[in-house]
Design a protein around this motif. Sequence first.
Motif, PDB file in Angstrom:
ATOM      1  N   SER A 218       0.819  -0.960  -0.287  1.00  0.00           N
ATOM      2  CA  SER A 218      -0.027   0.529  -0.157  1.00  0.00           C
ATOM      3  C   SER A 218       0.966   1.228   0.208  1.00  0.00           C
ATOM      4  CB  SER A 218      -1.129   0.185   0.954  1.00  0.00           C
ATOM      5  OG  SER A 218      -1.780  -1.456   1.438  1.00  0.00           O
ATOM      6  N   GLY A 219       2.034   1.764  -0.124  1.00  0.00           N
ATOM      7  CA  GLY A 219       3.005   2.150  -0.346  1.00  0.00           C
ATOM      8  C   GLY A 219       3.825   2.233  -1.619  1.00  0.00           C
ATOM      9  N   THR A 220       3.282   2.428  -2.009  1.00  0.00           N
ATOM     10  CA  THR A 220       4.245   2.256  -4.019  1.00  0.00           C
ATOM     11  C   THR A 220       4.027   3.852  -4.277  1.00  0.00           C
ATOM     12  OG1 THR A 220       3.205   0.215  -4.878  1.00  0.00           O
ATOM     13  CG2 THR A 220       4.023   1.240  -6.053  1.00  0.00           C
ATOM     14  N   LYS A 221       5.207   3.816  -4.259  1.00  0.00           N
ATOM     15  CA  LYS A 221       5.699   5.170  -5.270  1.00  0.00           C
ATOM     16  C   LYS A 221       7.182   4.939  -5.232  1.00  0.00           C
ATOM     17  CE  LYS A 221       6.109   8.185  -0.955  1.00  0.00           C
ATOM     18  NZ  LYS A 221       6.243   9.245  -0.212  1.00  0.00           N
ATOM     19  N   PRO A 222       8.463   5.890  -6.163  1.00  0.00           N
ATOM     20  CA  PRO A 222       9.877   6.185  -6.305  1.00  0.00           C
ATOM     21  C   PRO A 222      10.462   6.336  -5.287  1.00  0.00           C
ATOM     22  CG  PRO A 222       8.160   7.208  -8.595  1.00  0.00           C
ATOM     23  CD  PRO A 222       7.427   7.011  -7.334  1.00  0.00           C
ATOM     24  N   GLY A 223       9.505   6.939  -4.536  1.00  0.00           N
ATOM     25  CA  GLY A 223      10.434   7.286  -3.238  1.00  0.00           C
ATOM     26  C   GLY A 223      10.508   6.332  -2.137  1.00  0.00           C
ATOM     27  N   ASN A 224       9.407   5.194  -2.341  1.00  0.00           N
ATOM     28  CA  ASN A 224       9.522   4.105  -1.683  1.00  0.00           C
ATOM     29  C   ASN A 224      10.529   2.713  -2.369  1.00  0.00           C
ATOM     30  OD1 ASN A 224       8.687   5.346   0.450  1.00  0.00           O
ATOM     31  ND2 ASN A 224       6.219   4.781  -0.177  1.00  0.00           N
ATOM     32  N   ILE A 225      11.444   2.852  -3.333  1.00  0.00           N
ATOM     33  CA  ILE A 225      12.573   1.957  -3.373  1.00  0.00           C
ATOM     34  C   ILE A 225      13.286   2.738  -3.722  1.00  0.00           C
ATOM     35  CG2 ILE A 225      12.803   0.239  -6.014  1.00  0.00           C
ATOM     36  CD1 ILE A 225       9.866   1.868  -6.780  1.00  0.00           C
ATOM     37  N   CYS A 226      14.247   2.084  -3.187  1.00  0.00           N
ATOM     38  CA  CYS A 226      16.197   2.382  -2.295  1.00  0.00           C
ATOM     39  C   CYS A 226      17.004   1.342  -3.846  1.00  0.00           C
ATOM     40  CB  CYS A 226      15.908   2.306  -1.530  1.00  0.00           C
ATOM     41  SG  CYS A 226      15.294   3.699  -0.347  1.00  0.00           S
ATOM     42  N   LEU A 227      17.745   1.510  -4.116  1.00  0.00           N
ATOM     43  CA  LEU A 227      18.768   1.501  -4.542  1.00  0.00           C
ATOM     44  C   LEU A 227      20.029   0.378  -3.236  1.00  0.00           C
ATOM     45  CD1 LEU A 227      21.004   3.799  -7.355  1.00  0.00           C
ATOM     46  CD2 LEU A 227      18.485   2.383  -7.432  1.00  0.00           C
ATOM     47  N   ALA A 228      20.099  -0.822  -3.810  1.00  0.00           N
ATOM     48  CA  ALA A 228      20.753  -1.413  -2.752  1.00  0.00           C
ATOM     49  C   ALA A 228      22.015  -0.604  -2.264  1.00  0.00           C
ATOM     50  CB  ALA A 228      21.600  -3.050  -3.220  1.00  0.00           C
ATOM     51  N   PRO A 229      22.727  -0.631  -1.480  1.00  0.00           N
ATOM     52  CA  PRO A 229      23.719  -0.340  -0.484  1.00  0.00           C
ATOM     53  C   PRO A 229      24.894  -0.741  -1.477  1.00  0.00           C
ATOM     54  CG  PRO A 229      22.532  -1.376   1.417  1.00  0.00           C
ATOM     55  CD  PRO A 229      22.335  -1.663  -0.117  1.00  0.00           C
ATOM     56  N   PRO A 230      25.727   0.331  -1.630  1.00  0.00           N
ATOM     57  CA  PRO A 230      26.892   0.592  -2.380  1.00  0.00           C
ATOM     58  C   PRO A 230      27.840  -0.705  -2.217  1.00  0.00           C
ATOM     59  CG  PRO A 230      27.366   1.949  -0.628  1.00  0.00           C
ATOM     60  CD  PRO A 230      25.757   1.788  -0.935  1.00  0.00           C
ATOM     61  N   ASP A 231      28.633  -1.007  -3.024  1.00  0.00           N
ATOM     62  CA  ASP A 231      28.764  -1.951  -2.909  1.00  0.00           C
ATOM     63  C   ASP A 231      28.888  -3.464  -2.104  1.00  0.00           C
ATOM     64  OD1 ASP A 231      31.466  -0.663  -3.567  1.00  0.00           O
ATOM     65  OD2 ASP A 231      31.766   0.425  -1.522  1.00  0.00           O
ATOM     66  N   THR A 232      27.631  -3.840  -2.730  1.00  0.00           N
ATOM     67  CA  THR A 232      26.812  -5.079  -1.956  1.00  0.00           C
ATOM     68  C   THR A 232      26.414  -5.777  -3.269  1.00  0.00           C
ATOM     69  OG1 THR A 232      24.639  -3.932  -1.921  1.00  0.00           O
ATOM     70  CG2 THR A 232      26.068  -4.150   0.318  1.00  0.00           C
ATOM     71  N   GLU A 233      26.380  -7.188  -3.289  1.00  0.00           N
ATOM     72  CA  GLU A 233      26.192  -7.765  -4.241  1.00  0.00           C
ATOM     73  C   GLU A 233      24.502  -8.717  -3.763  1.00  0.00           C
ATOM     74  OE1 GLU A 233      27.028  -8.021  -6.696  1.00  0.00           O
ATOM     75  OE2 GLU A 233      29.318  -6.761  -6.579  1.00  0.00           O
ATOM     76  N   PRO A 234      23.524  -8.956  -5.204  1.00  0.00           N
ATOM     77  CA  PRO A 234      23.468  -8.307  -6.159  1.00  0.00           C
ATOM     78  C   PRO A 234      23.476  -6.946  -6.337  1.00  0.00           C
ATOM     79  CG  PRO A 234      20.979  -9.457  -6.250  1.00  0.00           C
ATOM     80  CD  PRO A 234      22.187  -9.603  -4.498  1.00  0.00           C
ATOM     81  N   ARG A 235      24.268  -5.810  -7.476  1.00  0.00           N
ATOM     82  CA  ARG A 235      24.746  -4.869  -7.425  1.00  0.00           C
ATOM     83  C   ARG A 235      22.898  -4.609  -7.627  1.00  0.00           C
ATOM     84  NH1 ARG A 235      29.745  -2.531  -6.780  1.00  0.00           N
ATOM     85  NH2 ARG A 235      28.824  -0.996  -7.655  1.00  0.00           N
ATOM     86  N   GLY A 236      22.299  -4.889  -8.802  1.00  0.00           N
ATOM     87  CA  GLY A 236      21.630  -4.473  -8.941  1.00  0.00           C
ATOM     88  C   GLY A 236      20.057  -4.370  -8.759  1.00  0.00           C
ATOM     89  N   MET A 237      20.550  -4.896  -7.157  1.00  0.00           N
ATOM     90  CA  MET A 237      19.515  -4.909  -6.295  1.00  0.00           C
ATOM     91  C   MET A 237      18.055  -3.610  -6.211  1.00  0.00           C
ATOM     92  SD  MET A 237      16.889  -7.088  -4.822  1.00  0.00           S
ATOM     93  CE  MET A 237      18.265  -8.469  -4.017  1.00  0.00           C
TER      94      MET A 237
END
Length: 417
Positions: A229-248
């Motif tokens: 119930s909270g879909t929006k671009p501000g609620n989707i984050c990139l994975a922390p830097p230097d972590t795998e998988p990088r595209g998560m």
Amino acid sequence: MSSCEHSEAFVQGVVHHVFLACISSLDFGSQHVCSPAAPCIVARDLLAPFLALKLVAPSWNTAVKARTPDTFFSNLEEGVYYPHSWHINTRMRKASILSRYRVFKTIHSEDGDRGVYLAYDFGGPKGCAEASEVVIKAWVSGSDVEFLNETGAYKVLDGCVGVPQTFGPPQYDPACDIHVLPMQKLGPTLEDLMLKLPKARFDARMVLMVAIQMIERYRDIHTRGIIHSGTKPGNICLAPPDTEPRGMLYLIDFGFAIPLADSPLPNAHRIDVVGNRRFMSVLAHHGICKSQRDDLESLAYLLSHLFHGELPWDMPLLSRLRSYRPGYSITNGKEYRQQIEQQSQLMPQVWRLKMATPPSKLFEGMNECFLEFWRDVKALSYGEIPDYERMRARFAACLQEHEECDAPVNWWELYKQ
């Protein structure tokens, strides 16, 4: 001066000099972010001779307590002033949170009773020398509905792929009089990334990558019985830097999350309309009980927004704003999005604009697979389990048509550029 007063002054004098001697041994070159009242492991070892004075006598114990106020060894926020003691921003900086976290930045705070913060965690084996950064979500009230929703959802989703890790259960900090939930620090949001891209929009390949991952995220959280119930671009984050998988990509903010109902029929009573009105499903606008189909309808709106940089109903919202403020102009993308967001919350019938928008307009210029996804979602009944794999496979097949499809999108490289 009486002998009693003389003795008390002598004790305080000794305690003061021992305290200064211990403090002088601290290496402030490594910037200790902790405090005398809640020292890190390194500072605690150096302060051990001073703290041992508490064992001498009650008078020494009182003097030691007087010399260890919960002030910090170093200042992290020059020029920042929070005048209201009741405000959550002030409470979060009153002391070390749970005796191991030091807040240094406010991400956002709402109405002074809840907020999200960046903090240093100096509770590791090397103390402040290797303090890691964490996110802390905080609430003033333990009965706050969003607090209960969020903490309950993270408990159910513990270990779920693409959901941030929490560091233990929610806890109450008596020193600051707040309820906190320390969490894993992630990368920037898709909203942050959009504002850095040319024309503030994603290309077709990027949108397809988001579609594939978000279907996987929603499949996993729905399987555990949670509706986001909270879909929006501000609620989707990139994975922390230097972590795998990088595209998560990670899904965050479960303050509006609800458990998936066991009943095969929606609740006959109208529920509260909560969520982002620009992205919520049409049925959610009417207070109809949510299920899997509502998250996926919101996802369809999100994909359209990422590709076009806006939604078809954004311009009517902006026109409404300008009708109230003649001559008003917006100078940057961030301000534009903030104003659209505010207007969507004030305009109660955004659902009419959504229903009047044909799918051909919503997915104009986008691959046919998005229209097929829309038809599948709108055909779902309440509580029906979507065919996530077929939806995902359709987007994956479309992605194969693009060059360099085998390499995942390097979100961090795009953000840095």
